[in-house]
Design a protein around this motif. Structure first.
Motif, PDB file in Angstrom:
ATOM      1  N   ALA A  27       0.830  -1.206   0.000  1.00  0.00           N
ATOM      2  CA  ALA A  27       0.000   0.000   0.000  1.00  0.00           C
ATOM      3  C   ALA A  27       0.863   1.254   0.000  1.00  0.00           C
ATOM      4  N   ASN A  28       2.051   1.162   0.561  1.00  0.00           N
ATOM      5  CA  ASN A  28       2.945   2.315   0.629  1.00  0.00           C
ATOM      6  C   ASN A  28       3.509   2.682  -0.744  1.00  0.00           C
ATOM      7  N   GLN A  31       1.047   4.929  -2.717  1.00  0.00           N
ATOM      8  CA  GLN A  31       0.860   6.134  -1.906  1.00  0.00           C
ATOM      9  C   GLN A  31       2.067   7.043  -2.018  1.00  0.00           C
ATOM     10  N   SER A  32       3.256   6.498  -1.905  1.00  0.00           N
ATOM     11  CA  SER A  32       4.458   7.321  -1.982  1.00  0.00           C
ATOM     12  C   SER A  32       4.711   7.817  -3.403  1.00  0.00           C
ATOM     13  N   THR A  35       1.963  10.797  -3.826  1.00  0.00           N
ATOM     14  CA  THR A  35       2.041  11.983  -2.974  1.00  0.00           C
ATOM     15  C   THR A  35       3.462  12.477  -2.760  1.00  0.00           C
ATOM     16  N   ARG A  38       7.226   9.819   1.861  1.00  0.00           N
ATOM     17  CA  ARG A  38       7.843   8.524   2.087  1.00  0.00           C
ATOM     18  C   ARG A  38       8.171   8.364   3.569  1.00  0.00           C
TER      19      ARG A  38
END
Length: 55
Positions: A27-28, A31-32, A35, A38
Motif C-alpha cells: 500500500a505504501n 501512496q508514496s 504523494t 515517504r
C-alpha cells in the motif's frame, strides 16, 4: 514412484502476520508514488542521520 505424490509432504509454517507487513508495504508504494510522502525515508532523518543517495 511418482514424485508428484510427495510434493506436499514438507509443510513450512509461516505466521499469518507477515501478510500485514506485505500489505502495508504494498500500500505504501502507490501512496508514496502519488504523494511524494515517504514515511520510511523520514524515520532516519528524525533519528539524526544525514540525507544521502538512496542507492
Amino acid at each position: 514412484m511418482n514424485t508428484d505424490e510427495h510434493r506436499y509432504d514438507q509443510v513450512v509454517y509461516v505466521a499469518s502476520h507477515w501478510r500485514w507487513l506485505t500489505a502495508c508495504g504494498g500500500a505504501n508504494l502507490p501512496q508514496s508514488a502519488g504523494t511524494g510522502l515517504r514515511p520510511v525515508a523520514v524515520m532516519p532523518k528524525k533519528l539524526g542521520k544525514p540525507p544521502g543517495s538512496p542507492f
